[in-house]
Design a protein around this motif. Structure first.
Motif, PDB file in Angstrom:
ATOM      1  N   LEU A   1     -35.632 -11.502  12.612  1.00 10.17           N
ATOM      2  CA  LEU A   1     -35.029 -12.812  12.362  1.00 10.17           C
ATOM      3  C   LEU A   1     -33.955 -12.691  11.297  1.00 10.17           C
ATOM      4  CD1 LEU A   1     -36.032 -14.221   9.456  1.00 10.17           C
ATOM      5  CD2 LEU A   1     -38.131 -14.500  10.717  1.00 10.17           C
ATOM      6  N   ILE A   2     -33.080 -13.676  11.308  1.00 13.04           N
ATOM      7  CA  ILE A   2     -32.043 -13.792  10.286  1.00 13.04           C
ATOM      8  C   ILE A   2     -31.768 -15.279  10.089  1.00 13.04           C
ATOM      9  CG2 ILE A   2     -30.116 -13.587  11.918  1.00 13.04           C
ATOM     10  CD1 ILE A   2     -28.656 -11.962   9.660  1.00 13.04           C
ATOM     11  N   ILE A   3     -31.464 -15.664   8.862  1.00  9.79           N
ATOM     12  CA  ILE A   3     -31.114 -17.049   8.554  1.00  9.79           C
ATOM     13  C   ILE A   3     -29.640 -17.089   8.188  1.00  9.79           C
ATOM     14  CG2 ILE A   3     -31.545 -19.027   7.041  1.00  9.79           C
ATOM     15  CD1 ILE A   3     -34.354 -17.765   6.520  1.00  9.79           C
ATOM     16  N   ASN A   4     -28.880 -17.908   8.900  1.00  5.32           N
ATOM     17  CA  ASN A   4     -27.454 -18.098   8.633  1.00  5.32           C
ATOM     18  C   ASN A   4     -27.138 -19.582   8.646  1.00  5.32           C
ATOM     19  OD1 ASN A   4     -26.539 -15.404   8.433  1.00  5.32           O
ATOM     20  ND2 ASN A   4     -26.612 -15.197  10.653  1.00  5.32           N
ATOM     21  N   ASN A   5     -26.578 -20.092   7.557  1.00  4.57           N
ATOM     22  CA  ASN A   5     -26.170 -21.503   7.489  1.00  4.57           C
ATOM     23  C   ASN A   5     -27.280 -22.451   7.925  1.00  4.57           C
ATOM     24  OD1 ASN A   5     -23.544 -20.800   6.598  1.00  4.57           O
ATOM     25  ND2 ASN A   5     -22.991 -20.345   8.716  1.00  4.57           N
TER      26      ASN A   5
ATOM     27  N   LEU B   1     -42.291  -9.600   2.075  1.00  3.47           N
ATOM     28  CA  LEU B   1     -42.021 -10.952   1.581  1.00  3.47           C
ATOM     29  C   LEU B   1     -42.721 -11.987   2.436  1.00  3.47           C
ATOM     30  CD1 LEU B   1     -38.130 -10.609   1.454  1.00  3.47           C
ATOM     31  CD2 LEU B   1     -39.666 -10.337  -0.482  1.00  3.47           C
ATOM     32  N   THR B   2     -42.808 -13.187   1.896  1.00  4.82           N
ATOM     33  CA  THR B   2     -43.176 -14.341   2.703  1.00  4.82           C
ATOM     34  C   THR B   2     -41.879 -15.023   3.131  1.00  4.82           C
ATOM     35  OG1 THR B   2     -43.257 -15.834   0.807  1.00  4.82           O
ATOM     36  CG2 THR B   2     -45.306 -14.668   1.385  1.00  4.82           C
ATOM     37  N   PHE B   3     -41.989 -15.939   4.064  1.00  9.33           N
ATOM     38  CA  PHE B   3     -40.793 -16.622   4.552  1.00  9.33           C
ATOM     39  C   PHE B   3     -40.119 -17.424   3.436  1.00  9.33           C
ATOM     40  CE2 PHE B   3     -38.411 -19.783   7.035  1.00  9.33           C
ATOM     41  CZ  PHE B   3     -37.726 -18.929   7.893  1.00  9.33           C
ATOM     42  N   ASP B   4     -40.904 -17.920   2.482  1.00 10.11           N
ATOM     43  CA  ASP B   4     -40.332 -18.677   1.360  1.00 10.11           C
ATOM     44  C   ASP B   4     -39.348 -17.835   0.550  1.00 10.11           C
ATOM     45  OD1 ASP B   4     -41.784 -21.095   1.743  1.00 10.11           O
ATOM     46  OD2 ASP B   4     -43.545 -20.118   0.892  1.00 10.11           O
TER      47      ASP B   4
ATOM     48  N   ASN C   1     -44.968 -16.375  23.664  1.00 11.39           N
ATOM     49  CA  ASN C   1     -45.360 -16.200  22.263  1.00 11.39           C
ATOM     50  C   ASN C   1     -44.206 -16.521  21.327  1.00 11.39           C
ATOM     51  OD1 ASN C   1     -47.489 -14.894  23.713  1.00 11.39           O
ATOM     52  ND2 ASN C   1     -48.048 -13.855  21.832  1.00 11.39           N
ATOM     53  N   LEU C   2     -42.995 -16.188  21.739  1.00  9.40           N
ATOM     54  CA  LEU C   2     -41.826 -16.519  20.925  1.00  9.40           C
ATOM     55  C   LEU C   2     -41.670 -18.034  20.816  1.00  9.40           C
ATOM     56  CD1 LEU C   2     -39.340 -15.607  19.306  1.00  9.40           C
ATOM     57  CD2 LEU C   2     -38.099 -15.473  21.477  1.00  9.40           C
ATOM     58  N   ILE C   3     -41.890 -18.750  21.893  1.00 10.17           N
ATOM     59  CA  ILE C   3     -41.797 -20.217  21.866  1.00 10.17           C
ATOM     60  C   ILE C   3     -42.866 -20.788  20.934  1.00 10.17           C
ATOM     61  CG2 ILE C   3     -42.101 -22.307  23.268  1.00 10.17           C
ATOM     62  CD1 ILE C   3     -40.833 -20.595  25.599  1.00 10.17           C
ATOM     63  N   LEU C   4     -44.095 -20.283  21.030  1.00 14.27           N
ATOM     64  CA  LEU C   4     -45.163 -20.708  20.125  1.00 14.27           C
ATOM     65  C   LEU C   4     -44.803 -20.380  18.684  1.00 14.27           C
ATOM     66  CD1 LEU C   4     -48.005 -21.776  19.518  1.00 14.27           C
ATOM     67  CD2 LEU C   4     -48.877 -19.477  20.030  1.00 14.27           C
ATOM     68  N   CYS C   5     -44.249 -19.213  18.461  1.00 12.57           N
ATOM     69  CA  CYS C   5     -43.827 -18.782  17.126  1.00 12.57           C
ATOM     70  C   CYS C   5     -42.830 -19.778  16.529  1.00 12.57           C
ATOM     71  CB  CYS C   5     -43.206 -17.386  17.225  1.00 12.57           C
ATOM     72  SG  CYS C   5     -42.502 -16.743  15.708  1.00 12.57           S
ATOM     73  N   ILE C   6     -41.857 -20.166  17.304  1.00  7.93           N
ATOM     74  CA  ILE C   6     -40.846 -21.107  16.804  1.00  7.93           C
ATOM     75  C   ILE C   6     -41.481 -22.457  16.498  1.00  7.93           C
ATOM     76  CG2 ILE C   6     -38.791 -22.424  17.481  1.00  7.93           C
ATOM     77  CD1 ILE C   6     -37.697 -19.806  18.599  1.00  7.93           C
ATOM     78  N   GLU C   7     -42.424 -22.900  17.308  1.00  5.18           N
ATOM     79  CA  GLU C   7     -43.116 -24.164  17.023  1.00  5.18           C
ATOM     80  C   GLU C   7     -43.862 -24.084  15.690  1.00  5.18           C
ATOM     81  OE1 GLU C   7     -42.674 -27.031  18.621  1.00  5.18           O
ATOM     82  OE2 GLU C   7     -41.214 -25.887  19.785  1.00  5.18           O
ATOM     83  N   ILE C   8     -44.490 -22.952  15.414  1.00  5.57           N
ATOM     84  CA  ILE C   8     -45.191 -22.767  14.136  1.00  5.57           C
ATOM     85  C   ILE C   8     -44.192 -22.754  12.980  1.00  5.57           C
ATOM     86  CG2 ILE C   8     -46.560 -21.122  12.771  1.00  5.57           C
ATOM     87  CD1 ILE C   8     -47.986 -20.403  15.463  1.00  5.57           C
ATOM     88  N   PHE C   9     -43.094 -22.027  13.144  1.00  3.88           N
ATOM     89  CA  PHE C   9     -42.050 -21.998  12.113  1.00  3.88           C
ATOM     90  C   PHE C   9     -41.547 -23.414  11.831  1.00  3.88           C
ATOM     91  CE2 PHE C   9     -42.023 -17.524  12.521  1.00  3.88           C
ATOM     92  CZ  PHE C   9     -41.148 -16.956  11.612  1.00  3.88           C
ATOM     93  N   LYS C  10     -41.307 -24.204  12.878  1.00  4.90           N
ATOM     94  CA  LYS C  10     -40.795 -25.574  12.704  1.00  4.90           C
ATOM     95  C   LYS C  10     -41.757 -26.437  11.889  1.00  4.90           C
ATOM     96  CE  LYS C  10     -37.964 -26.009  16.850  1.00  4.90           C
ATOM     97  NZ  LYS C  10     -37.839 -26.661  18.180  1.00  4.90           N
TER      98      LYS C  10
ATOM     99  N   PRO D   1     -39.628 -27.092   8.244  1.00  7.86           N
ATOM    100  CA  PRO D   1     -38.799 -28.018   9.030  1.00  7.86           C
ATOM    101  C   PRO D   1     -37.360 -28.133   8.534  1.00  7.86           C
ATOM    102  CG  PRO D   1     -40.307 -29.234   7.612  1.00  7.86           C
ATOM    103  CD  PRO D   1     -40.673 -27.785   7.485  1.00  7.86           C
ATOM    104  N   GLN D   2     -37.054 -27.566   7.379  1.00  7.65           N
ATOM    105  CA  GLN D   2     -35.701 -27.671   6.841  1.00  7.65           C
ATOM    106  C   GLN D   2     -34.680 -26.820   7.605  1.00  7.65           C
ATOM    107  OE1 GLN D   2     -38.283 -26.096   5.383  1.00  7.65           O
ATOM    108  NE2 GLN D   2     -37.632 -24.565   3.894  1.00  7.65           N
ATOM    109  N   TYR D   3     -35.165 -25.929   8.480  1.00 11.26           N
ATOM    110  CA  TYR D   3     -34.251 -25.073   9.240  1.00 11.26           C
ATOM    111  C   TYR D   3     -34.139 -25.539  10.678  1.00 11.26           C
ATOM    112  CZ  TYR D   3     -34.744 -21.739   5.408  1.00 11.26           C
ATOM    113  OH  TYR D   3     -34.745 -21.149   4.175  1.00 11.26           O
ATOM    114  N   ASP D   4     -32.997 -25.218  11.278  1.00 15.64           N
ATOM    115  CA  ASP D   4     -32.848 -25.313  12.724  1.00 15.64           C
ATOM    116  C   ASP D   4     -33.207 -23.931  13.261  1.00 15.64           C
ATOM    117  OD1 ASP D   4     -31.934 -27.992  12.873  1.00 15.64           O
ATOM    118  OD2 ASP D   4     -29.940 -27.332  12.270  1.00 15.64           O
ATOM    119  N   TYR D   5     -33.752 -23.866  14.469  1.00 16.34           N
ATOM    120  CA  TYR D   5     -34.216 -22.597  15.017  1.00 16.34           C
ATOM    121  C   TYR D   5     -33.545 -22.300  16.345  1.00 16.34           C
ATOM    122  CZ  TYR D   5     -37.700 -22.729  11.392  1.00 16.34           C
ATOM    123  OH  TYR D   5     -38.305 -22.766  10.156  1.00 16.34           O
ATOM    124  N   ARG D   6     -33.280 -21.028  16.545  1.00 13.45           N
ATOM    125  CA  ARG D   6     -32.730 -20.560  17.810  1.00 13.45           C
ATOM    126  C   ARG D   6     -33.496 -19.304  18.222  1.00 13.45           C
ATOM    127  NH1 ARG D   6     -26.855 -18.875  17.528  1.00 13.45           N
ATOM    128  NH2 ARG D   6     -27.548 -16.749  17.769  1.00 13.45           N
TER     129      ARG D   6
END
Length: 127
Positions: A74-78, A23-26, A96-105, A109-114
């Motif tokens: 990864l998992i998306i919850n609420n 799948l894609t993230f969408d 790389n994880l920090i860079l990954c989260i910046e790309i995801f954001k 942008p509709q999600y909060d990331y942890r």
């Protein structure tokens, strides 16, 4: 893009057996844990469980051994996307994880990331 090409070229092997689940993230759904690979700005997902069983498709197979920015689960919850760097093959560092989260954001942008940084011991064979 990469996922489309991967699926079109995969007529044999592990990808062929699992490509309908890539799948894609969408397309991600809440409360389902996914393996992911981030290649440049393309995110490819595969549910960790297929037909209630853990599959044998690893991150390196999901990207045909191409260089990845990050990989893990990864998992998306609420509306919160929890991302880790748990990949026994690539072993992406925390940077790389920090860079990954910046790309995801930027892309979603509709999600909060942890981030959950994996610091434990990897088990099994790796490069």
């Amino acid at each position: 893009m990469y996922l489309k090409n991967l699926c079109e070229q995969s007529s044999k092997g592990k990808i062929a057996r699992c490509k309908e689940y890539l799948l894609t993230f969408d397309e991600a759904q809440e409360n389902i844990k996914y393996q992911y690979v981030l290649i440049d700005t393309e995110i490819i997902l595969l549910p960790c469980l297929i037909n209630n069983k853990r599959h044998k498709l690893f991150h390196n197979t999901m990207c045909y051994n191409r260089d990845v920015t990050c990989s893990g689960e990864l998992i998306i919850n609420n509306n919160i996307c929890i991302i880790d760097n748990f990949s026994g093959h690539y072993r992406p560092p925390e940077t790389n994880l920090i860079l990954c989260i910046e790309i995801f954001k930027k892309l979603y942008p509709q999600y909060d990331y942890r981030a959950e940084v994996f610091t434990g011991e990897y088990k099994g064979k790796t490069k």
